[in-house]
Design an enzyme around this catalytic site. Structure first.
Site, PDB file in Angstrom:
ATOM      1  N   ASP A 224       0.860  -1.187   0.000  1.00 46.65           N
ATOM      2  CA  ASP A 224       0.000   0.000   0.000  1.00 46.65           C
ATOM      3  C   ASP A 224       0.894   1.234   0.000  1.00 46.65           C
ATOM      4  OD1 ASP A 224      -2.300   1.781   0.407  1.00 46.65           O
ATOM      5  OD2 ASP A 224      -3.343  -0.059   0.960  1.00 46.65           O
ATOM      6  N   HIS A 295      -2.938   3.001  -4.551  1.00 45.81           N
ATOM      7  CA  HIS A 295      -2.327   2.517  -3.307  1.00 45.81           C
ATOM      8  C   HIS A 295      -0.885   2.056  -3.542  1.00 45.81           C
ATOM      9  CE1 HIS A 295      -5.813   2.816  -0.678  1.00 45.81           C
ATOM     10  NE2 HIS A 295      -6.554   2.413  -1.695  1.00 45.81           N
ATOM     11  N   GLU A 362      -9.817   2.431  -5.280  1.00 44.57           N
ATOM     12  CA  GLU A 362      -9.446   3.794  -4.923  1.00 44.57           C
ATOM     13  C   GLU A 362      -8.226   4.299  -5.701  1.00 44.57           C
ATOM     14  OE1 GLU A 362     -11.112   3.932  -0.378  1.00 44.57           O
ATOM     15  OE2 GLU A 362      -9.134   3.061  -0.679  1.00 44.57           O
TER      16      GLU A 362
HETATM   17  C1  ACM Z   1     -11.033  -0.803   0.416  1.00 44.19           C
HETATM   18  O1  ACM Z   1     -11.557  -0.752   1.536  1.00 44.19           O
HETATM   19  N1  ACM Z   1     -10.418   0.271  -0.078  1.00 44.19           N
HETATM   20  C2  ACM Z   1     -11.063  -1.986  -0.394  1.00 44.19           C
END
Ligand code: ACM
Length: 601
Positions: A224, A295, A362
């Site tokens: 991440d 991420h 995201e």
């Molecule tokens: C997530 O909670 N961004 C998968």
């Protein structure tokens, strides 16, 4: 199964393994009733009499007669069950000082493990018969293992210790027969080891905790913005630079507090081999997640050419030290594709899992909108927009994994920007690689769309099973974030939405609880958020129960009394039913206690 008052009383008198009774029975201190009783109490409902979590399908018993395991109890392991035999010697052997020597399976005073192909693959049948012993037959080696987990629970909380409390006569359980099989094939927990690293020992401990709850998937979120946690031999900077950050935001990103200690750590490839093998011995599959194209700041900090170099100075990026959705995403270049193919090639060597998670969640599109390179790629591919570019990125890895006999799984954003079969074949109407599966996290909608289009789904909606979310509305909850989701809320979660036809519902492989660790900086904090809710989740994932409205929460609550004693013996730092212990609070650390808040802190 009908249950009268008399049935319940008989079961209790017989020393049924509930709450405090369990402790005394398992001690052998209060076994007289059970040993001398001649009662033939009919069976109780699956839950109450046994104290089992998750509740099994059927119990015939418990009866007054007792079965004792002792020094002379032999362990007979048929071919295919040797792993469970080893596990039983390691756990029950250690907890009660039982040698469990090998023996024939037709002798009295034997714990016998066999395979029975007529049983469901992960199902089992457990017979505990006075003067005879315990027989566990499984439809597969996994079924035998889950039966052994049930036996451990039946022997009371001391069965969860690593050494005997005192030399004794061995544990006792009431005579009974249990037939059981899981509702779902995917019974998972996702652990985010990127935001806060959990050292290898902690991961092995969690594998044991999952096994104790008959959960069979550990999804490891390995990368991440805040850290890269897996050694990749070809790209050493991923861990040299990417596995640590200089400091860390304490609490919600709006909090003014910083922990000025550097934070980091990673798993070597040998660590991963050990984790995977330890899990496999417990019939748990470890699903790795390498999150792309969002991420990714830790990877870009390690290899700046992976970022959108025509938009920002990626050389100045460091591993991120705070929380939220990060704008620094991978560039859609051939270089980035090859880099991640090389990463995934090493990942495939380490993880035999049929599924490989590539994240996909995201990914803000601002940098791609501003990037001439990204726009040129969109034009070259004839794509509609940046969402379609993300879909292309994901599809590339879906096909790449399929070519290697694996299946892609991603968060439900992977459904965006596709919307039609891609040229060149190998994709479905949603523009995903064939065989790709979806982790439905923003609610049920993504999972419903995917299942309708024939994709497999793991249901993990944030509104129900994000265990980072607070467990109570009280201000004493440590760093409270997200929705209030109590033990009962999790217990009432139903993974299969009613909108799906039976055929579509068959695409719901199962369900998963997700544990994001932004506000969990230690194993104790993880324990607090995960337990006791993981016990309720395990019952959702394993037990075939009536629809949520009819789910018997009171019965579950009674069984939890027994289960808290097991968690105590295991050393789990769970949230007590009455709220946090004083030392579990984090006064002064800002959370995000707004109901309806998005999950990202
Ligand atoms: C997530 O909670 N961004 C998968």
């Amino acid at each position: 199964m009908p249950q009268t008052e008399t049935d319940t009383e008989s079961a209790t008198t017989a020393g049924a393994v509930t709450g405090a009774d369990a402790a005394t029975t398992a001690d052998g201190a209060n076994a007289t009733d059970a040993e001398t009783g001649t009662g033939t109490a009919p069976g109780t409902a699956p839950g109450t009499g046994s104290g089992l979590i998750p509740a099994p399908l059927r119990i015939d018993g418990p009866y007054r007669c007792a079965v004792r395991l002792g020094e002379r109890t032999a362990l007979a392991a048929a071919p295919g069950t040797e792993g469970t035999a080893r596990w039983l010697r390691d756990t029950l052997g250690a907890a009660f000082a039982l040698p469990l020597p090998p023996g024939p399976d037709d002798a009295a005073d034997t714990l016998a493990l066999t395979l029975d192909p007529d049983l469901p693959a992960e199902g089992y049948r457990l017979d505990a018969v006075t003067n005879w012993g315990v027989r566990i037959a499984g439809g597969s080696p996994a079924g035998v293992f889950w039966g052994a987990q049930t036996l451990r629970q039946l022997l009371g909380p001391h069965a969860f210790r690593r050494a005997p409390l005192a030399p004794g006569r061995g544990p006792v359980l009431p005579q009974q027969t249990i037939e059981d099989a899981p509702r779902f094939a995917w019974r998972g927990m996702m652990l985010d080891v990127a935001r806060h690293f959990m050292p290898k020992d902690g991961v092995l401990r969690y594998i044991d905790l999952l096994a104790a709850h008959k959960l069979n998937v550990l999804h490891l979120h390995l990368t991440d913005d805040q850290g890269w946690r897996i050694e990749i031999a070809r790209y050493p900077e991923l861990t040299r630079t990417g596995a640590w950050r200089a400091r860390t935001k304490i609490g919600h990103r709006a909090s003014p507090l910083w922990d000025e200690r550097p934070h980091g750590g990673f798993y070597t490839q040998d660590d991963i081999r050990e984790i995977v093998a330890y899990a496999a011995a417990r019939h748990i599959t470890v699903v790795p997640e390498i999150d792309i194209p969002g991420h990714s700041q830790a990877a870009i900090a390690a290899y700046p050419e992976l970022g959108n170099t025509d938009v920002i100075d990626t050389n100045s990026l460091e591993v991120w030290d705070t929380w939220g959705v990060n704008p620094n995403v991978l560039a859609p270049t051939d270089n980035a594709l090859r880099f991640y193919e090389h990463v995934l090639a090493e990942v495939l060597e380490l993880f035999p899992s049929p599924f490989v998670h590539i994240g996909g969640d995201e990914c803000p599109k601002d940098q791609w909108k501003a990037s001439a390179t990204a726009q040129a790629r969109i034009a070259e591919l004839g794509l509609a927009d940046e969402d379609a570019l993300q879909s292309w990125f994901i599809r590339h890895f879906g096909r790449w994994l399929a070519d290697r006999g694996r299946r892609l799984i991603g968060w439900d954003e992977i459904l965006e920007g596709g919307g039609r079969a891609a040229p060149g074949g190998g994709t479905t109407e949603l523009g995903l690689a064939e065989g790709a599966a979806v982790s439905s996290w923003r609610g049920y909608a993504g999972g419903i769309a995917a299942a309708r289009a024939g994709h497999d789904v793991v249901m993990c909606p944030e509104q129900q099973v994000y265990l980072d979310h607070r467990q109570h509305a009280s201000p004493h909850e440590p760093v409270p974030i997200g929705y209030v989701r109590t033990l009962e809320d999790v217990y009432r979660f139903e993974p299969v939405p009613p909108e799906l036809t039976d055929e579509q519902a068959a695409h719901v492989l199962g369900t998963q609880a997700n544990v994001w660790t932004e506000v969990m900086d230690s194993q104790q904090r993880v324990d607090y958020q995960v337990f006791p809710r993981l016990a309720a989740f395990a019952e959702v994932a394993w037990s075939r129960l009536p629809p949520p409205a009819d789910r018997d929460h009171q019965d579950f609550g009674r069984r939890m009394t027994a289960h808290y004693a097991r968690l105590d013996a295991l050393g789990v730092d769970y949230r007590p039913p009455g709220g946090p212990h004083p030392w579990q609070r984090r006064p002064g650390v800002l959370g995000r206690p707004i109901d309806g808040a998005p999950p990202n802190v």
